[in-house]
Design a protein around this motif. Structure first.
Motif, short mmCIF file in Angstrom:
data_model
loop_
_atom_site.label_atom_id
_atom_site.label_comp_id
_atom_site.label_asym_id
_atom_site.label_seq_id
_atom_site.Cartn_x
_atom_site.Cartn_y
_atom_site.Cartn_z
N LEU A 102 -7.18 3.28 3.78
CA LEU A 102 -6.33 2.69 2.75
C LEU A 102 -6.11 1.21 2.97
CD1 LEU A 102 -3.61 5.50 2.41
CD2 LEU A 102 -5.41 4.95 0.76
N TRP A 103 -6.18 0.76 4.22
CA TRP A 103 -6.00 -0.67 4.48
C TRP A 103 -7.32 -1.33 4.92
CZ3 TRP A 103 -3.17 2.65 7.94
CH2 TRP A 103 -3.72 2.78 9.22
N ARG B 97 -7.73 -3.06 -3.01
CA ARG B 97 -6.74 -2.07 -2.60
C ARG B 97 -6.02 -1.42 -3.77
NH1 ARG B 97 -7.12 -5.68 1.44
NH2 ARG B 97 -7.01 -4.92 3.58
N ILE C 223 0.84 -1.20 0.00
CA ILE C 223 0.00 0.00 0.00
C ILE C 223 0.87 1.25 0.00
CG2 ILE C 223 -1.72 1.32 1.29
CD1 ILE C 223 -2.85 -1.30 2.33
N LEU D 294 1.43 4.54 -2.98
CA LEU D 294 0.84 5.85 -2.73
C LEU D 294 1.45 6.91 -3.65
CD1 LEU D 294 0.45 6.39 1.13
CD2 LEU D 294 -1.33 6.00 -0.57
N ARG E 172 -5.95 2.64 -4.69
CA ARG E 172 -6.62 3.43 -3.66
C ARG E 172 -5.97 4.79 -3.52
NH1 ARG E 172 -8.72 0.01 1.57
NH2 ARG E 172 -10.12 -1.38 0.45
N ARG E 173 -6.81 5.80 -3.38
CA ARG E 173 -6.34 7.17 -3.20
C ARG E 173 -7.06 7.80 -2.03
NH1 ARG E 173 -4.02 9.97 -7.41
NH2 ARG E 173 -3.49 11.32 -5.65
N LEU E 174 -6.44 8.85 -1.47
CA LEU E 174 -7.14 9.68 -0.50
C LEU E 174 -8.19 10.50 -1.22
CD1 LEU E 174 -4.22 10.94 1.77
CD2 LEU E 174 -5.72 8.98 2.12
N ASP F 122 -0.60 11.96 -1.93
CA ASP F 122 -1.17 11.26 -0.79
C ASP F 122 -0.11 11.01 0.28
OD1 ASP F 122 -3.38 11.30 -2.36
OD2 ASP F 122 -3.60 9.13 -2.55
#
Length: 361
Positions: A206-207, A212, A163, A167, A215-217, A171
Motif C-alpha cells: 500500500l505504501w 497511491r 493511506i 482504506l 489502492r486496495r488489497l 481492507d
C-alpha cells in the motif's frame, strides 16, 4: 493564519513477554496485560519511551492508577514497570503524571516517521519465511517476527494517514485481523505461516512505489461484491453456501447447470457457488433437501445447521469484517475457520489496545 501543527506521537513499540512482567502489587488494578506496548508521548529523539502496560479501561472506565512501563530499546522484555496517576494538568490527558512533551489532547495521533520501521518489517518477513521453511530459529524468534510483521506494518500505516484514512472498511479489517492473529503464527503449519506472510506483504504494498490513490488489497473490491451477493440470497441458500459442502450443492461436473467458475471436482471456488445460488434463486429454486446424517456424501441436515449458524455469525460482524471473511473464504479458507478466526482476532485486538466500534451496518 494556519494553526501550528500538533506534535506527532512517538509510536516506538516493544513486544511484551508476560513471563517477564511482575504481577500487580496490592491495591493496584490488574487490568488487561498488553501483548505489545507503544510509546504514547510526543515524538522524541532520546530518553525512555512510555506506554500503557495494563489497560484498566476494560475493567470499568478511566482508572485512577494506570500501570505504565518504560523502556529504552529492544529486544522485548527490557521493561521497567511504574504505577502512576494520570496527568493532572489537562483533564482530558490520557498520559501519566510528569510525562515528557505535550498532553495527549495536543498530540497528533499520527505516528512519527521512522526510516528503520520498514527495515524491521522486511527482516521480520524474512525470519518468518525461514520459519515456514523449517530453517529458522525457535518459537520465540517466530513470535517476535510475527509481532513485528503485523504491528509495525500497522504502525507504518498510522505514520501515513493519507493511506490509512483512505482504506475501505474491508481492507482495514484485514489489517486488524493480522494484528489479532499475530500471536498464533508461531504454532501454525507451513501453509498458515505462508498465508500470513502473503497477506502482510500485500499490506506493505500500500505504501510502495507508484500511484497511491484508490489502492486496495488484492480482491478487496471483489469480496465486497460477493458479500452483497451472499447477503442478498434467501436464508436457505446462505446456509448452503456457508456449509462448505460445495460439491454436494452443485450439479455434477459436465452438467450444463454447473457454473462456469467451477469446472471440475475439487476446484469449486466460493464465488462459483454464489454465482450458482444467485441463478437458482432467480429461477425460484431451493438448495437440495438435506439427506439423513448417516448418509455420507450428501448435503446433510448438520451441514445446513452449520451453514445457518455461520450465516448468523457473519451477520453479527461489522461490515468490514464480513467483507474480510468473504475474501478469505474466496482464497480457500473454510467458512467455519474464517469466522472462528475473525472472532478470535477481535478478542485478541484488546491486548494491543485496539477497540472496535461494533455496529451492524
Amino acid at each position: 493564519m494556519m494553526p501550528p501543527a500538533k506534535p506527532l506521537t512517538c509510536g516506538a513499540r516493544i513486544r511484551v513477554e508476560p513471563r517477564l512482567i511482575p504481577a500487580p502489587g496490592p491495591g493496584t488494578p490488574g487490568g488487561l496485560l498488553r501483548s505489545s506496548v507503544q510509546c504514547r508521548t510526543a515524538a522524541h529523539g532520546h530518553g525512555p519511551h512510555w506506554g500503557v502496560l495494563r489497560d484498566t479501561a476494560w475493567t470499568g472506565g478511566r482508572p485512577g492508577w494506570p500501570t505504565w512501563t518504560s523502556w529504552t530499546g529492544r529486544p522485548a522484555g527490557l521493561l521497567s514497570v511504574h504505577v502512576l496517576p494520570f496527568c493532572p494538568h489537562t483533564p482530558a490527558c490520557s498520559l501519566a503524571a510528569d510525562h515528557p512533551g505535550v498532553c495527549s489532547p495536543l498530540l497528533d495521533p499520527a505516528l512519527s516517521t521512522d526510516p528503520g520501521r520498514t527495515v524491521e518489517i522486511d527482516q521480520a518477513l524474512k525470519t518468518l519465511t525461514a520459519h515456514a521453511q523449517g530453517s529458522g530459529g525457535g518459537t520465540d524468534e517466530a513470535a517476535q517476527a510475527a509481532h513485528d510483521a503485523a504491528l509495525l506494518t500497522w504502525d507504518e500505516l498510522r505514520a501515513r494517514p493519507r493511506i490509512l484514512d483512505a482504506l475501505p472498511e474491508g481492507d482495514l479489517a484485514t489489517v486488524h485481523r493480522l494484528i489479532g492473529r499475530s500471536g498464533s503464527v508461531p504454532v501454525l503449519d507451513e501453509a498458515g505461516v505462508r498465508t500470513f506472510l502473503r497477506e502482510v506483504t500485500e499490506v506493505t504494498r500500500l505504501w510502495g512505489p507508484g500511484p497511491r490513490d484508490g489502492r486496495r488489497l488484492t480482491h478487496g473490491q471483489a469480496a465486497e461484491f460477493w458479500l452483497g451477493v451472499l447477503t442478498g440470497l434467501p436464508p436457505d441458500w446462505q446456509a448452503a453456501a456457508l456449509s462448505g459442502r460445495y460439491e454436494q450443492i452443485l450439479p455434477p461436473p459436465g452438467s450444463p447447470q454447473r457454473p462456469s467458475l467451477a469446472e471440475g471436482p475439487g476446484c469449486v471456488p466460493f464465488h462459483g457457488v454464489l454465482q450458482y445460488a444467485r441463478r437458482q434463486t432467480a429461477a425460484g429454486h431451493h438448495p437440495p433437501s438435506p439427506v439423513p446424517h448417516h448418509e455420507h456424501g450428501g448435503y446433510r441436515e448438520e451441514d445446513r445447521t452449520l451453514g445457518a449458524d455461520l450465516a448468523t455469525r457473519l451477520a453479527a460482524l461489522p461490515y468490514g469484517w464480513r467483507a474480510d471473511a468473504v475474501r478469505r473464504i474466496a482464497y480457500g479458507t473454510t467458512p467455519l475457520d474464517a469466522l472462528s478466526e475473525a472472532a478470535q482476532a477481535v478478542n485478541a485486538l484488546r491486548h494491543h489496545g485496539i477497540r472496535l466500534a461494533w455496529n451492524r451496518t
